[in-house]
Scaffold this motif. Structure first.
Motif, PDB file in Angstrom:
ATOM      1  N   LEU A  51       0.846  -1.200   0.000  1.00 23.30           N
ATOM      2  CA  LEU A  51       0.000   0.000   0.000  1.00 23.30           C
ATOM      3  C   LEU A  51       0.877   1.245   0.000  1.00 23.30           C
ATOM      4  CD1 LEU A  51      -2.676  -1.005   2.672  1.00 23.30           C
ATOM      5  CD2 LEU A  51      -2.818  -1.228   0.184  1.00 23.30           C
ATOM      6  N   GLN A  52       0.513   2.211  -0.835  1.00 21.94           N
ATOM      7  CA  GLN A  52       1.266   3.450  -0.955  1.00 21.94           C
ATOM      8  C   GLN A  52       0.505   4.590  -0.263  1.00 21.94           C
ATOM      9  OE1 GLN A  52       0.579   1.500  -3.890  1.00 21.94           O
ATOM     10  NE2 GLN A  52       2.472   0.420  -3.490  1.00 21.94           N
ATOM     11  N   VAL A  53       0.520   4.572   1.057  1.00 24.34           N
ATOM     12  CA  VAL A  53      -0.189   5.617   1.796  1.00 24.34           C
ATOM     13  C   VAL A  53       0.766   6.535   2.562  1.00 24.34           C
ATOM     14  CG1 VAL A  53      -2.308   4.273   2.015  1.00 24.34           C
ATOM     15  CG2 VAL A  53      -0.566   4.103   3.797  1.00 24.34           C
ATOM     16  N   ILE A  54       2.020   6.126   2.733  1.00 22.22           N
ATOM     17  CA  ILE A  54       3.031   6.993   3.357  1.00 22.22           C
ATOM     18  C   ILE A  54       4.293   6.986   2.493  1.00 22.22           C
ATOM     19  CG2 ILE A  54       2.220   6.796   5.735  1.00 22.22           C
ATOM     20  CD1 ILE A  54       4.308   4.557   6.130  1.00 22.22           C
ATOM     21  N   GLU A  55       4.103   6.912   1.190  1.00 24.22           N
ATOM     22  CA  GLU A  55       5.203   6.553   0.286  1.00 24.22           C
ATOM     23  C   GLU A  55       5.985   7.719  -0.263  1.00 24.22           C
ATOM     24  OE1 GLU A  55       2.853   8.238  -2.868  1.00 24.22           O
ATOM     25  OE2 GLU A  55       2.442   7.469  -0.889  1.00 24.22           O
ATOM     26  N   ASP A  56       5.684   8.949   0.129  1.00 23.25           N
ATOM     27  CA  ASP A  56       6.270  10.063  -0.628  1.00 23.25           C
ATOM     28  C   ASP A  56       6.895  11.144   0.239  1.00 23.25           C
ATOM     29  OD1 ASP A  56       6.819  10.982  -3.229  1.00 23.25           O
ATOM     30  OD2 ASP A  56       5.168  12.410  -3.149  1.00 23.25           O
ATOM     31  N   GLY A  57       7.182  10.848   1.500  1.00 20.25           N
ATOM     32  CA  GLY A  57       7.734  11.875   2.375  1.00 20.25           C
ATOM     33  C   GLY A  57       9.138  12.298   1.966  1.00 20.25           C
ATOM     34  N   CYS A  58       9.400  13.596   2.070  1.00 19.05           N
ATOM     35  CA  CYS A  58      10.722  14.149   1.765  1.00 19.05           C
ATOM     36  C   CYS A  58      11.113  15.087   2.901  1.00 19.05           C
ATOM     37  CB  CYS A  58      10.688  14.897   0.436  1.00 19.05           C
ATOM     38  SG  CYS A  58      12.282  15.579  -0.095  1.00 19.05           S
ATOM     39  N   VAL A  59      12.297  14.892   3.464  1.00 18.71           N
ATOM     40  CA  VAL A  59      12.774  15.702   4.578  1.00 18.71           C
ATOM     41  C   VAL A  59      14.134  16.299   4.220  1.00 18.71           C
ATOM     42  CG1 VAL A  59      11.524  14.285   6.258  1.00 18.71           C
ATOM     43  CG2 VAL A  59      13.903  13.728   5.703  1.00 18.71           C
ATOM     44  N   PRO A  60      14.578  17.335   4.951  1.00 20.91           N
ATOM     45  CA  PRO A  60      15.949  17.809   4.739  1.00 20.91           C
ATOM     46  C   PRO A  60      16.935  16.654   4.895  1.00 20.91           C
ATOM     47  CG  PRO A  60      14.731  19.361   6.118  1.00 20.91           C
ATOM     48  CD  PRO A  60      13.857  18.153   5.949  1.00 20.91           C
TER      49      PRO A  60
ATOM     50  N   LEU B 215      17.540  12.719   7.520  1.00 22.11           N
ATOM     51  CA  LEU B 215      17.191  11.440   6.907  1.00 22.11           C
ATOM     52  C   LEU B 215      17.330  10.271   7.875  1.00 22.11           C
ATOM     53  CD1 LEU B 215      16.184  10.391   4.217  1.00 22.11           C
ATOM     54  CD2 LEU B 215      18.562  10.174   3.447  1.00 22.11           C
ATOM     55  N   SER B 216      18.399  10.246   8.650  1.00 25.74           N
ATOM     56  CA  SER B 216      18.580   9.154   9.614  1.00 25.74           C
ATOM     57  C   SER B 216      17.450   9.140  10.633  1.00 25.74           C
ATOM     58  CB  SER B 216      19.928   9.297  10.334  1.00 25.74           C
ATOM     59  OG  SER B 216      21.003   9.127   9.437  1.00 25.74           O
ATOM     60  N   ARG B 217      17.098  10.322  11.132  1.00 24.28           N
ATOM     61  CA  ARG B 217      16.004  10.410  12.102  1.00 24.28           C
ATOM     62  C   ARG B 217      14.685   9.950  11.486  1.00 24.28           C
ATOM     63  NH1 ARG B 217      13.951   9.636  16.876  1.00 24.28           N
ATOM     64  NH2 ARG B 217      12.181  10.999  17.334  1.00 24.28           N
ATOM     65  N   TYR B 218      14.443  10.329  10.240  1.00 23.70           N
ATOM     66  CA  TYR B 218      13.197   9.964   9.569  1.00 23.70           C
ATOM     67  C   TYR B 218      13.072   8.449   9.420  1.00 23.70           C
ATOM     68  CZ  TYR B 218       9.565   9.965   5.930  1.00 23.70           C
ATOM     69  OH  TYR B 218       8.417   9.746   5.204  1.00 23.70           O
ATOM     70  N   THR B 219      14.128   7.787   8.976  1.00 23.81           N
ATOM     71  CA  THR B 219      14.071   6.325   8.818  1.00 23.81           C
ATOM     72  C   THR B 219      13.860   5.642  10.165  1.00 23.81           C
ATOM     73  OG1 THR B 219      16.501   6.162   8.939  1.00 23.81           O
ATOM     74  CG2 THR B 219      15.514   6.334   6.746  1.00 23.81           C
ATOM     75  N   HIS B 220      14.464   6.194  11.215  1.00 22.44           N
ATOM     76  CA  HIS B 220      14.284   5.614  12.549  1.00 22.44           C
ATOM     77  C   HIS B 220      12.830   5.719  12.999  1.00 22.44           C
ATOM     78  CE1 HIS B 220      15.081   4.568  16.735  1.00 22.44           C
ATOM     79  NE2 HIS B 220      14.382   5.643  17.085  1.00 22.44           N
ATOM     80  N   VAL B 221      12.217   6.878  12.786  1.00 27.21           N
ATOM     81  CA  VAL B 221      10.827   7.074  13.189  1.00 27.21           C
ATOM     82  C   VAL B 221       9.904   6.113  12.448  1.00 27.21           C
ATOM     83  CG1 VAL B 221       8.887   8.694  13.074  1.00 27.21           C
ATOM     84  CG2 VAL B 221      11.106   9.471  13.907  1.00 27.21           C
TER      85      VAL B 221
ATOM     86  N   LEU C  55       9.934  17.414  11.186  1.00 28.26           N
ATOM     87  CA  LEU C  55      11.306  17.486  10.662  1.00 28.26           C
ATOM     88  C   LEU C  55      11.464  18.550   9.583  1.00 28.26           C
ATOM     89  CD1 LEU C  55      12.042  13.643  10.453  1.00 28.26           C
ATOM     90  CD2 LEU C  55      13.008  15.281  12.094  1.00 28.26           C
ATOM     91  N   GLY C  56      10.416  19.322   9.324  1.00 28.32           N
ATOM     92  CA  GLY C  56      10.501  20.369   8.303  1.00 28.32           C
ATOM     93  C   GLY C  56      10.371  19.848   6.894  1.00 28.32           C
ATOM     94  N   GLY C  57       9.727  18.683   6.739  1.00 20.70           N
ATOM     95  CA  GLY C  57       9.601  18.071   5.425  1.00 20.70           C
ATOM     96  C   GLY C  57       8.242  18.272   4.798  1.00 20.70           C
ATOM     97  N   THR C  58       8.009  17.531   3.726  1.00 19.04           N
ATOM     98  CA  THR C  58       6.746  17.556   3.006  1.00 19.04           C
ATOM     99  C   THR C  58       6.256  16.128   2.818  1.00 19.04           C
ATOM    100  OG1 THR C  58       5.667  18.052   0.875  1.00 19.04           O
ATOM    101  CG2 THR C  58       8.038  17.649   0.823  1.00 19.04           C
TER     102      THR C  58
END
Length: 510
Positions: free
Chosen positions: A338-347, A351-357, A411-414
């Motif tokens: 399922l592609q429901v959280i598939e497009d997040g982009c962060v500074p 990136l390391s913090r985002y993958t951990h979350v 994280l200031g992303g989109t």
């Protein structure tokens, strides 16, 4: 045959028009109610390349692959390269501001679009090109209204727009007000508007020469905690692509011996993540110099680095990345991607913090996620592998979606890096931008589409955030069994270029 008459009829009857395949890529959601407009049969259908000027003009219904072939005969290309390029149509790419692996160096589609032929909600149509002045030939009524009433408001709001837009390398959330206030070009608003401001029927493209040489690094990480540092070090060496395949994807690759054996050669056996880093240059010596610099930069930070300098070696390593869609499509019916959280982009530094979350949230909910995508841009595709045999799977998917969206914003992303909002993410725009920016979005929308007939509910919605009409489970559309089976085969075979109406031939479906 007469697209203008269809648009006029839709406006009279307040019927939504849903451009498909050429006018809008419809990312992040389903088509919704309305009349689906298939532009693949719209004539004249033309594709011309001007090699001296590095330009191409193409009907919106041509797939990217055909433009690539036509331009390639002259040593040219359109640098943005979506992984769906074999079937992705040029109009859909413009409507979604498509990107791809090479966007790290060349950006998304927007800067490569010189002009679009657009039909607006009043049935008027014409070319919008960069550098056109109000009142120029072809400058039609809707655009005049925009220039008179909306453009001044956007220019006045430029400080607010620049402050509120995320500081990420990619962003397709909402309308590109930031691009407009920087360029003062209406074209930049149309690009990425997902068919909600008009129907794109043709595009003029800027092309670029194909680099003579390329090389690829395969970088093995044994700890995702260093991901941001490694990506920053590699990014400083000017790669054209920097792609991530994390352990969750590599585990699936190892489970598929038909794919793993010829592609990995031991690279993924103990990897926490694999980075594929491509370099391009017209001079071989300069290319080798960049590759050498990159190896020296990251060797102290990673577990292993493999270098590919020939086309065969490069193709072998890229086959690992290209295996993503086939593997996910072949999963069993109770374990759908399922592609429901598939497009997040962060500074990139986040990136390391985002993958951990993402991993932590999914683990707590007992959900499996697969991470891959454009690490060089801080942009990951997260495919959620839901076990649809669980009674609580929908609630858990919704919880994960909310947690990941919260993390992206913190994280200031989109939440929309390159796939756009569609219906799925339309309700997040006010949280991302604030009410003042959302009011400007509605001002743009109502100027181009006062009756709301162009892809209603896409990008802008009155319904707030909602997870509805998933492709599986109780919320899925009820289809005749033969049609449902044909669509599943299409997904498994990645035959997305097939005209969908042919699936119904002889089925008795109406």
């Amino acid at each position: 045959d007469d697209l203008g008459a269809l648009v006029e009829w839709a406006g009279t009857h307040r019927v939504g028009l849903v451009p498909r395949g050429a006018g809008s890529g419809m990312p992040g959601g389903n088509v919704g109610p309305g009349v689906v407009v298939d532009l693949t049969q719209l004539e004249p259908r033309t594709l011309t390349v001007d090699p001296a000027a590095h330009l191409a003009v193409a009907s919106a219904s041509f797939p990217y692959a055909e433009l690539t072939a036509a331009a390639g005969r002259h040593g040219l290309r359109l640098p943005p390269d979506p992984s769906s390029g074999a079937w992705a149509t040029l109009g859909g790419m413009v409507a979604t501001n498509a990107a791809g692996a090479r966007s790290l160096r060349h950006g998304p589609v927007r800067p490569w679009v010189n002009g679009v032929h657009l039909m607006t909600a009043d049935g008027a149509h014409g070319w919008l090109r960069r550098g056109m002045s109000p009142g120029a030939a072809g400058w039609f009524a809707t655009v005049e209204q925009f220039e008179a009433g909306v453009a001044p408001a956007l220019r006045d709001a430029a400080p607010l727009i620049r402050r509120r837009y995320p500081k990420t390398r990619k962003n397709t959330a909402g309308y590109a007000l930031d691009a407009f206030v920087d360029s003062d070009e209406v074209v930049d608003l149309i690009v990425g508007s997902e068919g909600t401001l008009g129907i794109i029927t043709a595009i003029e493209w800027q092309l670029a020469p194909v680099p003579v040489h390329r090389a690829l690094l395969a970088v093995v990480l044994d700890d995702l905690g260093s991901l941001s540092e490694v990506v920053a070090a590699l990014g400083a060496c000017d790669p054209s692509t920097l792609e991530l395949l994390d352990r969750s994807f590599l585990d699936l690759l190892r489970e598929d011996p038909g794919l793993a054996a010829p592609t990995t050669h031991g690279l993924v056996e103990a990897a926490e993540a694999l980075l594929l880093v491509e370099f391009e240059h017209d001079r071989l010596s300069a290319l080798r110099g960049r590759v050498g610099d990159a190896v020296r930069q990251v060797s102290p930070l990673v577990a292993q680095v493999e270098t590919a300098l020939t086309e065969d070696e490069v193709a072998r390593l890229w086959s690992v990345r290209h295996a993503a869609s086939p593997i996910l499509a072949r999963l069993p019916e109770h374990r759908r991607s399922l592609q429901v959280i598939e497009d997040g982009c962060v500074p990139v530094e986040c990136l390391s913090r985002y993958t951990h979350v993402i991993r932590e949230a999914a683990t707590k909910l007992g959900l499996q996620v697969v991470l891959f995508g454009h690490a060089g841009d801080g942009h990951l595709h997260v495919n959620l592998l839901a076990d649809t045999s669980r009674s609580d799977w929908v609630a858990d998917v919704e919880t994960l979606r909310r947690r990941v969206t919260d993390a992206v914003l913190e994280l200031g992303g989109t939440p929309s890096g390159e796939h756009g909002d569609g219906r799925l993410r339309a309700g997040t725009l006010e949280r991302l931008y604030g009410r003042e920016i959302l009011d400007l979005f509605w001002l743009v929308k109502r100027t181009f589409d006062p009756l709301g007939i162009m892809n209603p509910g896409v990008v802008l919605t009155e319904d707030g955030e909602a997870l509805t009409q998933l492709k599986v489970g109780q919320m899925a559309a009820r289809l005749p069994p033969d049609i449902a089976a044909a669509l599943r085969r299409l997904e498994r075979d990645a035959a997305y270029g097939r005209w969908r109406l042919t699936l119904a031939e002889g089925s008795g479906a109406s």
